[in-house]
Design a protein around this motif. Sequence first.
Motif, PDB file in Angstrom:
ATOM      1  N   VAL A  18     -28.556 -36.761  -7.777  1.00 23.51           N
ATOM      2  CA  VAL A  18     -27.445 -36.758  -8.735  1.00 23.51           C
ATOM      3  C   VAL A  18     -27.704 -37.718  -9.893  1.00 23.51           C
ATOM      4  N   LYS A  19     -28.205 -38.913  -9.615  1.00 22.82           N
ATOM      5  CA  LYS A  19     -28.403 -39.910 -10.668  1.00 22.82           C
ATOM      6  C   LYS A  19     -29.453 -39.479 -11.681  1.00 22.82           C
ATOM      7  N   SER A  20     -30.582 -38.983 -11.191  1.00 24.23           N
ATOM      8  CA  SER A  20     -31.666 -38.615 -12.106  1.00 24.23           C
ATOM      9  C   SER A  20     -31.541 -37.186 -12.624  1.00 24.23           C
ATOM     10  N   ASN A  21     -30.647 -36.390 -11.972  1.00 27.15           N
ATOM     11  CA  ASN A  21     -30.478 -34.982 -12.327  1.00 27.15           C
ATOM     12  C   ASN A  21     -31.790 -34.205 -12.180  1.00 27.15           C
ATOM     13  N   ARG A  22     -32.545 -34.547 -11.145  1.00 23.57           N
ATOM     14  CA  ARG A  22     -33.832 -33.902 -10.900  1.00 23.57           C
ATOM     15  C   ARG A  22     -33.902 -33.406  -9.451  1.00 23.57           C
ATOM     16  N   ILE A  23     -34.631 -32.318  -9.254  1.00 24.57           N
ATOM     17  CA  ILE A  23     -34.876 -31.808  -7.912  1.00 24.57           C
ATOM     18  C   ILE A  23     -35.899 -32.712  -7.234  1.00 24.57           C
ATOM     19  N   MET A  24     -35.467 -33.344  -6.150  1.00 21.87           N
ATOM     20  CA  MET A  24     -36.320 -34.302  -5.446  1.00 21.87           C
ATOM     21  C   MET A  24     -36.645 -33.855  -4.028  1.00 21.87           C
ATOM     22  N   GLY A  25     -36.167 -32.672  -3.652  1.00 20.91           N
ATOM     23  CA  GLY A  25     -36.428 -32.187  -2.304  1.00 20.91           C
ATOM     24  C   GLY A  25     -35.868 -30.793  -2.130  1.00 20.91           C
ATOM     25  N   ALA A  26     -36.006 -30.282  -0.912  1.00 17.68           N
ATOM     26  CA  ALA A  26     -35.475 -28.960  -0.581  1.00 17.68           C
ATOM     27  C   ALA A  26     -35.301 -28.870   0.927  1.00 17.68           C
ATOM     28  N   GLU A  27     -34.440 -27.939   1.335  1.00 20.76           N
ATOM     29  CA  GLU A  27     -34.281 -27.647   2.754  1.00 20.76           C
ATOM     30  C   GLU A  27     -35.008 -26.350   3.069  1.00 20.76           C
ATOM     31  N   ALA A  28     -35.832 -26.371   4.111  1.00 26.36           N
ATOM     32  CA  ALA A  28     -36.543 -25.174   4.550  1.00 26.36           C
ATOM     33  C   ALA A  28     -35.610 -24.357   5.447  1.00 26.36           C
ATOM     34  N   LEU A  29     -35.430 -23.094   5.102  1.00 30.87           N
ATOM     35  CA  LEU A  29     -34.481 -22.226   5.811  1.00 30.87           C
ATOM     36  C   LEU A  29     -35.208 -20.977   6.307  1.00 30.87           C
ATOM     37  N   VAL A  30     -35.110 -20.706   7.594  1.00 33.63           N
ATOM     38  CA  VAL A  30     -35.827 -19.569   8.172  1.00 33.63           C
ATOM     39  C   VAL A  30     -35.106 -18.262   7.856  1.00 33.63           C
ATOM     40  N   ARG A  31     -35.895 -17.226   7.580  1.00 35.71           N
ATOM     41  CA  ARG A  31     -35.375 -15.898   7.282  1.00 35.71           C
ATOM     42  C   ARG A  31     -36.157 -14.858   8.088  1.00 35.71           C
ATOM     43  N   TRP A  32     -35.491 -13.746   8.417  1.00 36.33           N
ATOM     44  CA  TRP A  32     -36.144 -12.684   9.176  1.00 36.33           C
ATOM     45  C   TRP A  32     -35.904 -11.353   8.463  1.00 36.33           C
ATOM     46  N   SER A  33     -36.978 -10.765   7.965  1.00 34.08           N
ATOM     47  CA  SER A  33     -36.915  -9.447   7.332  1.00 34.08           C
ATOM     48  C   SER A  33     -37.375  -8.403   8.352  1.00 34.08           C
ATOM     49  N   HIS A  34     -36.409  -7.774   9.015  1.00 33.20           N
ATOM     50  CA  HIS A  34     -36.720  -6.808  10.072  1.00 33.20           C
ATOM     51  C   HIS A  34     -37.075  -5.457   9.444  1.00 33.20           C
ATOM     52  N   PRO A  35     -38.149  -4.808   9.917  1.00 32.45           N
ATOM     53  CA  PRO A  35     -38.571  -3.542   9.292  1.00 32.45           C
ATOM     54  C   PRO A  35     -37.547  -2.426   9.401  1.00 32.45           C
ATOM     55  N   GLU A  36     -36.653  -2.488  10.392  1.00 35.31           N
ATOM     56  CA  GLU A  36     -35.650  -1.428  10.561  1.00 35.31           C
ATOM     57  C   GLU A  36     -34.229  -1.897  10.255  1.00 35.31           C
ATOM     58  N   ARG A  37     -33.912  -3.130  10.649  1.00 36.93           N
ATOM     59  CA  ARG A  37     -32.542  -3.626  10.491  1.00 36.93           C
ATOM     60  C   ARG A  37     -32.335  -4.413   9.202  1.00 36.93           C
ATOM     61  N   GLY A  38     -33.378  -4.604   8.446  1.00 33.25           N
ATOM     62  CA  GLY A  38     -33.263  -5.344   7.189  1.00 33.25           C
ATOM     63  C   GLY A  38     -33.184  -6.844   7.430  1.00 33.25           C
ATOM     64  N   GLN A  39     -32.447  -7.541   6.563  1.00 37.00           N
ATOM     65  CA  GLN A  39     -32.346  -8.990   6.660  1.00 37.00           C
ATOM     66  C   GLN A  39     -31.421  -9.392   7.815  1.00 37.00           C
ATOM     67  N   ILE A  40     -31.938 -10.224   8.717  1.00 38.56           N
ATOM     68  CA  ILE A  40     -31.149 -10.730   9.833  1.00 38.56           C
ATOM     69  C   ILE A  40     -30.903 -12.213   9.586  1.00 38.56           C
ATOM     70  N   GLY A  41     -29.628 -12.611   9.555  1.00 37.72           N
ATOM     71  CA  GLY A  41     -29.280 -13.995   9.261  1.00 37.72           C
ATOM     72  C   GLY A  41     -29.664 -14.932  10.390  1.00 37.72           C
ATOM     73  N   PRO A  42     -29.982 -16.182  10.063  1.00 38.16           N
ATOM     74  CA  PRO A  42     -30.384 -17.156  11.087  1.00 38.16           C
ATOM     75  C   PRO A  42     -29.318 -17.380  12.155  1.00 38.16           C
ATOM     76  N   ASP A  43     -28.048 -17.240  11.796  1.00 32.47           N
ATOM     77  CA  ASP A  43     -26.984 -17.404  12.787  1.00 32.47           C
ATOM     78  C   ASP A  43     -27.086 -16.360  13.897  1.00 32.47           C
TER      79      ASP A  43
END
Length: 252
Positions: A18-43
């Motif tokens: 917030v202070k520098s207004n710069r991107i200083m990191g990120a959160e890695a989030l798992v995703r699953w692209s199923h060939p038949e069911r499409g996008q499956i949410g991590p939940d």
Amino acid sequence: QAVDNGEVWVAFQPKLDVKSNRIMGAEALVRWSHPERGQIGPDDFISVAEKHNRIEKLTAFVLDQAVAAAARINDQGWDFAISANLSVQLLQKPDLLNFVDRILKKHNLSPSKLILEITETGKLDRNGSGIAMMRSLVEHGIRVSIDDYGTGNATLDYLKILPSHEVKIDKQFVADIDSNKDDLILVESTIRMVHSLGRKVVAEGVETQSVLRALARLGCDLVQGYLVGKPMTLPDLMDRISSQDLRVANRK
């Protein structure tokens, strides 16, 4: 099988200082692209992976991708930390520290650039092996974050006993602080308390400039949410970081 088949991948949601207004990191989030069911949410699949003892393989994949990405970004000269979720279930494994350390060494990333976000802290025995393992991770230089603070079992008691560097305020408290006085008071008091304990605060679910301005006034350290950026691929994240450097250079 989805991991082996290349259907599972990692997205990165940027975190803004917030202070520098710069991107200083990120959160890695798992995703699953199923060939038949499409996008499956991590939940829909993480709890199943935990139930059937597949969470270690999934975590190994995500951590490897996350640490590799952070190493690549830091090699470009940017100061960048990566966050990844860690199941409480894995804190019970005696070799967890070695498991994480092998991935850090594989990609030559400093432990201080990795933040492990612990969810469902209420499942931890306050005197048990899980908290002892968290202490070992911290002593090794890895940072620990309490995720979803304010909901479920992320309570004051656990804030006191967990050896964390960072607390993430859940989006349900953040989203309306520009219009809801009660939420504003709760977030303000949480930030003040967490800072008094010598820890940083991350606000999740930031979607508007007015919410960001309110968090800045309250002294929040980092924010993430759709205003900063939706989960994205690594090339897109690197483009975002590079473009902010270009903007800073052009101002000089």
